[in-house]
Design a protein around this motif. Sequence first.
Motif, PDB file in Angstrom:
ATOM      1  N   ASP A 324       0.825  -1.193   0.000  1.00  0.00           N
ATOM      2  CA  ASP A 324       0.000   0.000   0.000  1.00  0.00           C
ATOM      3  C   ASP A 324       0.869   1.256   0.000  1.00  0.00           C
ATOM      4  O   ASP A 324       2.101   1.178  -0.026  1.00  0.00           O
ATOM      5  CB  ASP A 324      -0.953   0.012   1.211  1.00  0.00           C
ATOM      6  N   ASN A 325       0.225   2.403   0.039  1.00  0.00           N
ATOM      7  CA  ASN A 325       0.891   3.685   0.235  1.00  0.00           C
ATOM      8  C   ASN A 325       0.204   4.382   1.403  1.00  0.00           C
ATOM      9  O   ASN A 325      -0.774   5.114   1.208  1.00  0.00           O
ATOM     10  CB  ASN A 325       0.840   4.562  -1.009  1.00  0.00           C
ATOM     11  N   PRO A 326       0.682   4.175   2.621  1.00  0.00           N
ATOM     12  CA  PRO A 326       0.017   4.781   3.775  1.00  0.00           C
ATOM     13  C   PRO A 326       0.155   6.303   3.819  1.00  0.00           C
ATOM     14  O   PRO A 326      -0.521   6.955   4.616  1.00  0.00           O
ATOM     15  CB  PRO A 326       0.720   4.136   4.970  1.00  0.00           C
ATOM     16  N   LEU A 327       1.023   6.861   2.971  1.00  0.00           N
ATOM     17  CA  LEU A 327       1.149   8.319   2.908  1.00  0.00           C
ATOM     18  C   LEU A 327       0.142   8.934   1.940  1.00  0.00           C
ATOM     19  O   LEU A 327       0.126  10.150   1.755  1.00  0.00           O
ATOM     20  CB  LEU A 327       2.580   8.710   2.505  1.00  0.00           C
ATOM     21  N   SER A 328      -0.683   8.088   1.347  1.00  0.00           N
ATOM     22  CA  SER A 328      -1.766   8.571   0.499  1.00  0.00           C
ATOM     23  C   SER A 328      -2.937   7.600   0.634  1.00  0.00           C
ATOM     24  O   SER A 328      -3.222   6.814  -0.261  1.00  0.00           O
ATOM     25  CB  SER A 328      -1.320   8.660  -0.968  1.00  0.00           C
ATOM     26  N   PRO A 329      -3.628   7.601   1.789  1.00  0.00           N
ATOM     27  CA  PRO A 329      -4.709   6.643   2.042  1.00  0.00           C
ATOM     28  C   PRO A 329      -5.783   6.703   0.965  1.00  0.00           C
ATOM     29  O   PRO A 329      -6.090   7.769   0.437  1.00  0.00           O
ATOM     30  CB  PRO A 329      -5.267   7.085   3.398  1.00  0.00           C
ATOM     31  N   GLY A 330      -6.323   5.557   0.662  1.00  0.00           N
ATOM     32  CA  GLY A 330      -7.377   5.489  -0.337  1.00  0.00           C
ATOM     33  C   GLY A 330      -6.906   4.935  -1.655  1.00  0.00           C
ATOM     34  O   GLY A 330      -7.706   4.661  -2.547  1.00  0.00           O
ATOM     35  N   GLY A 331      -5.582   4.745  -1.794  1.00  0.00           N
ATOM     36  CA  GLY A 331      -5.051   4.163  -3.010  1.00  0.00           C
ATOM     37  C   GLY A 331      -5.169   2.650  -2.998  1.00  0.00           C
ATOM     38  O   GLY A 331      -5.795   2.054  -2.117  1.00  0.00           O
ATOM     39  N   THR A 332      -4.540   2.020  -3.972  1.00  0.00           N
ATOM     40  CA  THR A 332      -4.584   0.565  -4.071  1.00  0.00           C
ATOM     41  C   THR A 332      -3.923  -0.066  -2.857  1.00  0.00           C
ATOM     42  O   THR A 332      -2.833   0.335  -2.446  1.00  0.00           O
ATOM     43  CB  THR A 332      -3.866   0.096  -5.344  1.00  0.00           C
ATOM     44  N   CYS A 333      -4.576  -1.037  -2.274  1.00  0.00           N
ATOM     45  CA  CYS A 333      -4.041  -1.744  -1.112  1.00  0.00           C
ATOM     46  C   CYS A 333      -4.366  -3.225  -1.255  1.00  0.00           C
ATOM     47  O   CYS A 333      -5.522  -3.602  -1.469  1.00  0.00           O
ATOM     48  CB  CYS A 333      -4.651  -1.195   0.177  1.00  0.00           C
ATOM     49  N   LEU A 334      -3.341  -4.066  -1.162  1.00  0.00           N
ATOM     50  CA  LEU A 334      -3.506  -5.512  -1.247  1.00  0.00           C
ATOM     51  C   LEU A 334      -2.912  -6.161  -0.006  1.00  0.00           C
ATOM     52  O   LEU A 334      -1.891  -5.709   0.524  1.00  0.00           O
ATOM     53  CB  LEU A 334      -2.825  -6.060  -2.495  1.00  0.00           C
ATOM     54  N   THR A 335      -3.543  -7.216   0.439  1.00  0.00           N
ATOM     55  CA  THR A 335      -3.035  -7.966   1.573  1.00  0.00           C
ATOM     56  C   THR A 335      -3.175  -9.451   1.278  1.00  0.00           C
ATOM     57  O   THR A 335      -3.533  -9.839   0.151  1.00  0.00           O
ATOM     58  CB  THR A 335      -3.779  -7.569   2.859  1.00  0.00           C
ATOM     59  N   GLU A 336      -2.880 -10.297   2.257  1.00  0.00           N
ATOM     60  CA  GLU A 336      -2.887 -11.735   2.006  1.00  0.00           C
ATOM     61  C   GLU A 336      -4.257 -12.241   1.589  1.00  0.00           C
ATOM     62  O   GLU A 336      -4.377 -13.229   0.875  1.00  0.00           O
ATOM     63  CB  GLU A 336      -2.390 -12.479   3.249  1.00  0.00           C
TER      64      GLU A 336
END
Length: 407
Positions: A324-336
């Motif tokens: 993810d990009n925690p410095l720009s919340p709301g962007g693409t985020c993938l996890t397990e």
Amino acid sequence: MKRILALGALAALAVGASTVLVSAKDNHDEYRSGGDGPLTFAVFGDQPYAIDSANYTKAPPLYGNDTAELDALPAFIKAVNNDHKVQLSLFAGDIHGGKQPCTLAWNHAIAQLWSAFKDPLIYTPGDNEWTDCNKAKEGGNTKNSNGDYVDYANGNPVANLALVRQLFFATPGDTMGGHKDVVSQAQEFDPAHPSDGEYVENVMWEQGGIMFVSVNIPGGSNNDADAWFGLTLTGEQTQEQLQRTGADLRWLDKAFAQATQDHMGGLVILTQADMWDLDSVLDAPIGHHLTNYDAIIANIANNTNAFNKPVLLFNGDSHIYRSDNPLSPGGTCLTEGGVCTDTAISLADANATHTGIPTVSDNLFHRLVVHGSTFPLEYLRVSVNTKHPPAPGPNSFGPFSWERVAP
């Protein structure tokens, strides 16, 4: 045969670049790049854990009922060695679990096992092996049946960090495993801050057209929210946090400045702390364990915007793979489990605890949390190609592309 746990197609990897790390012996060329050709490296952390530590108060060498990860470590190291694409490895902290004691015997055993890595191994310490040693769940202030303290130095964090340095950083500027040279803060520190010379674990080097920098930032609270031994904050604890944070900030500044001067195509940061740990959002008061990272996050954000090239941050600590990009919340985020379901609320809450942090665009900053603490033991295989960047996708960012590998 290895199982590939990729979330998307990985760009073709080019191999064959020589593994040359910078040497502090080269005077003004100490940060000289080892070439700007394609590079592949492995990243892992939070291993080996012993989940069941019910018997940790017994005399060594019994550390708990569950030694499965420790037993599996030699095969894991062999698998990384046999991955002919990998040219070096990065370890994102925590050499044992959060319910295990901090002992000389355990640390020595890990150091011995790591000596089997054939390529260079760069390690940044985690909280479990020093800042958390004072906690009762790790054996702090606890004696075994022989009447001896379970933890090294009774769990004193400063003493346990000194032990980590003694075993894993005996020669400033030298890595473990393949023993290549890097630049240590112990060698290149600001004379105005002589105590920065203590941080032998903070290193940087240039390779593959990228600046790499490691900083000792422990997870949990940056070592200042939870009083040692459950008592009250002491002068020793306060001094430790202030001195180390200052050294970390200056080391990050130096890395970004050197990367800019040398026209690097990007920068990689290796640290242990998940400075946006969503579990900490539930702390009372909210964000109790996150606000202590404000100065570091602001430094990274401001330096990244000024550098204006891709910056990739690796951390362990929270154990679940996350992209993810925690410095720009709301962007693409993938996890397990696939697409993150917590971004809209939890990550926004986590960032709300930080003050004065500028936003950094998705094309300049990305963060990867490495899987850890549970089976399967796995690593991220990361490729860098500054001349021919990979196509945009769920497993790529700037000149970087990656895949999860479970041997």
